[in-house]
Design a protein around this motif. Structure first.
Motif, short mmCIF file in Angstrom:
data_model
loop_
_atom_site.label_atom_id
_atom_site.label_comp_id
_atom_site.label_asym_id
_atom_site.label_seq_id
_atom_site.Cartn_x
_atom_site.Cartn_y
_atom_site.Cartn_z
N GLN A 1 -15.80 -1.02 -3.37
CA GLN A 1 -17.33 -1.30 -3.22
C GLN A 1 -18.13 -1.18 -4.58
O GLN A 1 -18.80 -1.84 -4.93
CB GLN A 1 -18.00 -0.16 -2.24
N ALA A 2 -17.57 -0.07 -5.18
CA ALA A 2 -17.85 0.21 -6.58
C ALA A 2 -17.52 -1.06 -7.43
O ALA A 2 -18.57 -1.17 -8.56
CB ALA A 2 -16.98 1.41 -7.15
N GLY A 3 -16.49 -1.65 -7.36
CA GLY A 3 -16.12 -2.87 -7.94
C GLY A 3 -17.12 -4.03 -7.90
O GLY A 3 -17.58 -4.67 -8.49
N GLU A 4 -17.44 -4.05 -6.47
CA GLU A 4 -18.22 -5.28 -5.95
C GLU A 4 -19.56 -5.04 -6.68
O GLU A 4 -20.31 -6.04 -7.06
CB GLU A 4 -18.36 -5.39 -4.56
N GLU A 5 -20.41 -3.86 -6.99
CA GLU A 5 -21.52 -3.50 -7.40
C GLU A 5 -21.84 -4.07 -8.82
O GLU A 5 -22.80 -4.49 -9.20
CB GLU A 5 -21.99 -1.99 -7.17
N VAL A 6 -20.65 -3.90 -9.49
CA VAL A 6 -20.53 -4.44 -10.85
C VAL A 6 -20.10 -5.93 -11.15
O VAL A 6 -20.06 -6.40 -12.36
CB VAL A 6 -19.95 -3.48 -11.86
N SER A 7 -19.56 -6.52 -10.25
CA SER A 7 -19.03 -7.70 -10.33
C SER A 7 -19.85 -9.15 -9.81
O SER A 7 -20.66 -8.82 -8.97
CB SER A 7 -17.50 -7.94 -9.54
N SER A 8 -19.64 -10.27 -10.41
CA SER A 8 -20.33 -11.35 -9.76
C SER A 8 -19.75 -11.67 -8.37
O SER A 8 -18.29 -11.26 -8.21
CB SER A 8 -20.07 -12.42 -10.80
N ASP A 9 -20.45 -12.31 -7.71
CA ASP A 9 -20.05 -12.81 -6.39
C ASP A 9 -18.99 -13.78 -6.36
O ASP A 9 -17.85 -13.83 -5.75
CB ASP A 9 -21.20 -13.59 -5.70
N GLU A 10 -18.64 -14.45 -7.39
CA GLU A 10 -17.68 -15.36 -7.76
C GLU A 10 -16.34 -14.49 -8.17
O GLU A 10 -15.34 -15.18 -8.13
CB GLU A 10 -17.92 -16.43 -9.06
N CYS B 1 -13.01 -12.74 -8.01
CA CYS B 1 -11.94 -12.42 -6.87
C CYS B 1 -11.96 -11.22 -6.48
O CYS B 1 -12.21 -10.29 -7.03
CB CYS B 1 -10.57 -13.16 -7.40
N LEU B 2 -11.18 -11.05 -5.12
CA LEU B 2 -11.04 -9.56 -4.68
C LEU B 2 -10.28 -8.64 -5.76
O LEU B 2 -10.60 -7.67 -5.58
CB LEU B 2 -10.47 -9.78 -3.35
N ALA B 3 -9.14 -9.33 -6.38
CA ALA B 3 -8.46 -8.41 -7.07
C ALA B 3 -9.14 -7.90 -8.28
O ALA B 3 -9.11 -6.72 -9.00
CB ALA B 3 -7.24 -9.27 -7.58
N SER B 4 -10.32 -8.81 -8.91
CA SER B 4 -11.00 -8.53 -9.99
C SER B 4 -11.89 -7.65 -9.60
O SER B 4 -12.01 -6.25 -10.36
CB SER B 4 -11.87 -9.83 -10.66
N ILE C 1 0.04 -14.36 1.14
CA ILE C 1 -0.99 -13.55 1.00
C ILE C 1 -1.66 -13.92 -0.27
O ILE C 1 -1.21 -13.64 -1.28
CB ILE C 1 -0.94 -12.07 1.14
N SER C 2 -3.19 -14.20 -0.02
CA SER C 2 -3.81 -14.31 -1.43
C SER C 2 -5.16 -13.47 -1.39
O SER C 2 -5.73 -13.46 -0.23
CB SER C 2 -4.06 -15.73 -1.52
N ALA C 3 -5.77 -13.29 -2.44
CA ALA C 3 -7.09 -12.38 -2.48
C ALA C 3 -8.21 -13.55 -3.04
O ALA C 3 -8.08 -14.37 -3.83
CB ALA C 3 -6.74 -11.48 -3.71
N PHE C 4 -9.02 -13.85 -2.00
CA PHE C 4 -10.09 -14.72 -2.33
C PHE C 4 -11.06 -14.55 -3.45
O PHE C 4 -11.38 -13.24 -3.41
CB PHE C 4 -10.99 -15.00 -1.01
N PRO C 5 -11.38 -15.28 -4.35
CA PRO C 5 -10.89 -16.73 -4.35
C PRO C 5 -10.26 -17.17 -5.61
O PRO C 5 -10.46 -17.50 -6.49
CB PRO C 5 -12.28 -17.60 -4.40
N CYS C 6 -8.68 -16.59 -5.37
CA CYS C 6 -7.69 -16.92 -6.36
C CYS C 6 -7.58 -18.35 -6.90
O CYS C 6 -7.02 -18.93 -5.83
CB CYS C 6 -6.45 -15.97 -6.29
N GLY C 7 -7.83 -18.78 -8.14
CA GLY C 7 -7.57 -20.15 -8.48
C GLY C 7 -6.14 -20.37 -8.44
O GLY C 7 -5.81 -21.41 -7.79
N PRO C 8 -5.47 -19.89 -9.35
CA PRO C 8 -3.89 -20.11 -9.17
C PRO C 8 -3.26 -20.05 -7.83
O PRO C 8 -2.44 -20.96 -7.46
CB PRO C 8 -3.22 -18.93 -10.00
N LEU D 1 -2.27 -16.41 4.64
CA LEU D 1 -3.32 -15.53 5.11
C LEU D 1 -3.97 -15.28 3.62
O LEU D 1 -3.63 -15.07 2.41
CB LEU D 1 -2.90 -14.08 5.31
N LEU D 2 -5.56 -15.18 3.84
CA LEU D 2 -6.41 -14.95 2.90
C LEU D 2 -7.37 -13.61 3.04
O LEU D 2 -7.81 -13.46 3.92
CB LEU D 2 -7.48 -16.32 2.77
N ILE D 3 -7.43 -12.96 2.04
CA ILE D 3 -8.01 -11.38 2.35
C ILE D 3 -9.22 -11.56 1.19
O ILE D 3 -9.15 -11.99 0.14
CB ILE D 3 -7.03 -10.36 1.76
N ASP D 4 -10.44 -11.22 1.78
CA ASP D 4 -11.61 -11.29 0.96
C ASP D 4 -12.23 -9.90 1.23
O ASP D 4 -12.08 -9.18 1.94
CB ASP D 4 -12.54 -12.57 1.37
#
Length: 329
Positions: free
Chosen positions: A51-60, A62-65, A269-276, A296-299
């Motif tokens: 949640q802390a990462g989401e608050e400072v990240s753009s919607d675009e 990826c989950l890992a970022s 298993i991928s973290a949405f939305p991973c381009g590679p 499987l896709l995790i978001d």
């Protein structure tokens, strides 16, 4: 936050438990500790860090970022500087996703008002060992150490990382031999699943455990594609594609090709939305034949909701397939 050139005052280095940490943690921790510095790793990923990462990240992002940004935030007040290297994609077949190149500037700009300096280095060509060493030696010198001290620390770190990678590969080979022996002696063995995912997913309990727990609860033996011998897997990947630019995805594909005849199923298993991964996983689904695959896709929104049901269904299919499918009496 600022990227430091003169970092001689740094005594405590913070490492975000995200992204390339799961590939190079032994290298990084050994390097800094060999220089006599203290290392602090961010807390294990949980909902608060995400949640802390989401608050400072753009919607675009990826989950890992988002997990990475939350991990950086978790280090504020706990270290003198956070280490965020920049791994570029200059080499055509051993590059990284652009997030690895931009992570330094992304964090420095996002947290510019926080008292958390950044130390970094630039690796443009991962396949040029001299360039990689020079980057770490330069960092050591900026931290106030001599060239000799920095070289000695890097060599110790490289040796430790190699030993870790070799241990993972050896453990995987031992597991495969045990499975083969069990099948030979009993004519049967538990379902063997190859989990194909970036290390920051496979080895982050917050993201991977719901999948891994469901597989193990269903009686599966789990192997990890990123633990296959990296050099062998990378070379093997060229049988699949000569053009793929991302080294980690190459290693994952090479692992599939190396182990396909030794496993019963594959779980991507991928973290949405991973381009590679969006390109690689689609190619795997279309071109890898003869082995059942669960994708499987995790978001950040849904997380691992519904995963247990999907894994259980997949395992049922594999058990049915193992018994001969519709031809079994």
């Amino acid at each position: 936050m600022a990227v430091l050139n003169d970092a001689a005052h740094v005594k405590v280095v913070g490492l975000p438990r995200a992204l390339l940490y799961y590939r190079y943690s032994t290298l990084w921790e050994t390097f800094f500790r060999s220089l006599g510095l203290q290392v602090v790793v961010s807390d294990p990923t949980d909902r608060a860090i995400l949640q802390a990462g989401e608050e400072v990240s753009s919607d675009e992002s990826c989950l890992a970022s988002k997990v990475f940004m939350g991990s950086v935030a978790n280090l504020i007040g706990r270290c003198d500087a956070v280490f965020i290297p920049s791994y570029a994609s200059a080499s055509p077949r051993v590059g990284f996703c652009t997030k690895y190149q931009s992570a330094t500037d992304m964090a420095a700009n996002t947290f510019r008002d926080k008292n958390l300096p950044v130390i970094s280095l630039l690796v443009e060509h991962l396949d040029n060992e001299r360039e990689v060493e020079d980057a770490y030696v330069d960092l050591g010198k900026r931290l106030g150490f001599s060239t000799k001290e920095a070289k000695r620390a890097y060599k110790a770190a490289r040796k430790a990382q190699k030993a870790t990678d070799e241990l993972w590969a050896k453990n995987q080979e031992t597991a495969l031999k045990d499975i083969k022996r069990l099948r030979h002696n009993t004519g049967d063995a538990p379902i063997t699943i190859l989990v194909v995912a970036h290390p920051y997913i496979s080895h982050d309990p917050f993201m991977a455990d719901p999948v891994l727990d469901a597989l193990k609860d269903a009686g599966a033996i789990v192997l990890f594609a990123d633990e296959t011998d990296k050099a062998h897997a990378f070379k093997k990947s060229f049988e699949f594609t000569t053009t793929m630019p991302w080294v980690i995805n190459r290693e994952l594909i090479g692992s599939i090709l190396s182990l396909q005849d030794k496993i019963d199923g594959i779980v991507l298993i991928s973290a949405f939305p991973c381009g590679p991964d969006s390109m690689t996983d689609d190619a795997i689904m279309r071109c890898i034949e003869g082995t059942p695959i669960l994708n499987l896709l995790i978001d950040a929104q849904n997380g691992t909701a519904g995963i247990q049901t999907r894994v259980e269904s997949f395992m049922d299919i594999l058990q049915f397939h193992k018994k001969g499918g519709y031809l079994h009496e």
